[in-house]
Scaffold this active site. Sequence first.
Site, PDB file in Angstrom:
ATOM      1  N   ARG A 107       6.494 -29.434  28.789  1.00 26.81           N
ATOM      2  CA  ARG A 107       5.396 -29.705  28.020  1.00 26.81           C
ATOM      3  C   ARG A 107       4.643 -31.119  28.279  1.00 26.81           C
ATOM      4  NH1 ARG A 107       3.277 -29.032  21.805  1.00 26.81           N
ATOM      5  NH2 ARG A 107       3.324 -26.570  22.641  1.00 26.81           N
ATOM      6  N   HIS A 134      -1.506 -22.713  28.184  1.00 25.73           N
ATOM      7  CA  HIS A 134      -0.376 -22.643  27.253  1.00 25.73           C
ATOM      8  C   HIS A 134       0.100 -21.273  27.271  1.00 25.73           C
ATOM      9  CE1 HIS A 134       2.137 -23.461  24.069  1.00 25.73           C
ATOM     10  NE2 HIS A 134       1.275 -23.414  23.130  1.00 25.73           N
ATOM     11  N   GLN A 137       2.390 -19.232  24.801  1.00 27.40           N
ATOM     12  CA  GLN A 137       1.896 -18.749  23.420  1.00 27.40           C
ATOM     13  C   GLN A 137       0.779 -17.486  23.525  1.00 27.40           C
ATOM     14  OE1 GLN A 137       1.237 -21.025  20.394  1.00 27.40           O
ATOM     15  NE2 GLN A 137       0.425 -18.969  19.762  1.00 27.40           N
ATOM     16  N   ASP A 230      -8.548 -22.695  17.496  1.00 29.06           N
ATOM     17  CA  ASP A 230      -7.728 -23.572  17.878  1.00 29.06           C
ATOM     18  C   ASP A 230      -8.116 -25.309  17.345  1.00 29.06           C
ATOM     19  OD1 ASP A 230      -5.401 -25.406  18.810  1.00 29.06           O
ATOM     20  OD2 ASP A 230      -6.206 -25.430  21.018  1.00 29.06           O
ATOM     21  N   CYS A 271      -3.023 -20.784  17.168  1.00 35.17           N
ATOM     22  CA  CYS A 271      -1.781 -21.060  17.683  1.00 35.17           C
ATOM     23  C   CYS A 271      -0.914 -22.085  16.726  1.00 35.17           C
ATOM     24  CB  CYS A 271      -2.108 -21.654  19.185  1.00 35.17           C
ATOM     25  SG  CYS A 271      -3.125 -23.169  19.101  1.00 35.17           S
TER      26      CYS A 271
HETATM   27  N1  NVA Z   1      -4.943 -27.080  22.311  1.00 32.02           N
HETATM   28  C1  NVA Z   1      -3.902 -27.625  21.378  1.00 32.02           C
HETATM   29  C2  NVA Z   1      -2.945 -26.446  21.458  1.00 32.02           C
HETATM   30  C3  NVA Z   1      -1.784 -26.888  20.484  1.00 32.02           C
HETATM   31  C4  NVA Z   1      -0.675 -25.780  20.709  1.00 32.02           C
HETATM   32  C5  NVA Z   1      -3.641 -29.062  21.910  1.00 32.02           C
HETATM   33  O1  NVA Z   1      -3.348 -28.943  23.153  1.00 32.02           O
HETATM   34  O2  NVA Z   1      -3.207 -29.977  21.340  1.00 32.02           O
HETATM   35  N1   CP Z   2       1.444 -23.435  19.118  1.00 33.95           N
HETATM   36  C1   CP Z   2       2.132 -24.492  19.403  1.00 33.95           C
HETATM   37  O1   CP Z   2       2.284 -24.573  20.703  1.00 33.95           O
HETATM   38  O2   CP Z   2       2.928 -25.310  18.429  1.00 33.95           O
HETATM   39  P1   CP Z   2       3.698 -26.766  18.664  1.00 33.95           P
HETATM   40  O3   CP Z   2       2.539 -27.585  19.287  1.00 33.95           O
HETATM   41  O4   CP Z   2       4.149 -26.965  17.422  1.00 33.95           O
HETATM   42  O5   CP Z   2       4.712 -26.407  19.719  1.00 33.95           O
END
Ligand code: NVA
Ligand code: CP
Length: 332
Positions: A107, A134, A137, A230, A271
């Site tokens: 990640r 992602h 997800q 989101d 998400c």
């Molecule tokens: N768009 C968000 C998704 C988190 C699961 C981010 O990248 O922070």
């Molecule tokens: N939805 C998701 O990826 O959550 P986290 O950022 O907590 O892993």
Amino acid sequence: MSSLKGRNFLTLMDFTPDEIRHFIDLAGRFKKMKKDGAAHDGLRGKNIALIFEKTSTRTRCSFEVAAHDLGMQTTYLDNSGSQLGKKESIEDTASVLGRMYDGIEYRGFGQERVETLAKYAKVPTWNGLTDEYHPTQILADMMTVREHFGDEKGKKFVYMGDARFNMGNSLMIGCSKLGLHFTACAPSKYFPNEELVKKCRAWAEESGGSITLTEDTDEAVKNADVIYTDVWVSMGEPAEVWEERIKELTPYKVTMDKMNKANPNAIFMHCLPAFHDHKTTVGKEMGEKFRFEDLEVTDEVFQKYSTVLFDEAENRMHTIKAVMAATLGYEV
Ligand code: NVA
Ligand code: CP
């Protein structure tokens, strides 16, 4: 269907609809086994590395619990506890980890980082979120839609908000492959990039789905089965963008008024994590500064659909388990 063993899981784009459905079916079988207390630890003796350059609750816990259920050991590496990026290139780190581990989760920031990791590690590499995509997800989201409605195909799936970042992109890919009618609803500057839209339109044509981009919220929510949003500012983006995002995306906040204009049995999905009240540092700070009780979704909507939201979060674990198992060659 070609074997999934040895494959990377980086964007979802290189998987066929049958392969994507296979991951979801496998996740369903693992979910049942877990609920029944049936052992499914066929990957005993294997080790995986979990690299997190950004923070996480669901994804990290899903990888750890799923790996342990499958019989595997995990090593968690974050920015403070490894050499990655600061003292060692991603290529060299990947070459080292590939000698020790059977699979690697990543990640972090740009998609090119996880692609490089996969290339040099030469073991199955799983994208746990980048700025662009992602993909794990999406499997959980589609599994949740299927559990709720019996089938995902043909459903109208509306994404409200910043549709050009990881969630908007990946949902559009997943929906177009699986035959859903995907609508991105936002000011046009937040639409996904044209090149990706073009690819998704071609997949949608094959699967019987469709892609619509609109700024009009009434048009978007009409006949919607799923309304999804989101956060308006994603991890890694500068705090300065909050003000502009709030100004531009507030008309796209998911409210009861919008839910009431959708299909009578429509559901709300997210998400997570979500800013639906002032119980987080950022939610409180932004809420007080811009005089809002909530940001991308009202607390009323969040609470009404909380069972779906937490099913969706739980399904992260079952689907991530399926991705690891299938790509490491374990099927049940
Ligand atoms: N768009 C968000 C998704 C988190 C699961 C981010 O990248 O922070
Ligand atoms: N939805 C998701 O990826 O959550 P986290 O950022 O907590 O892993």
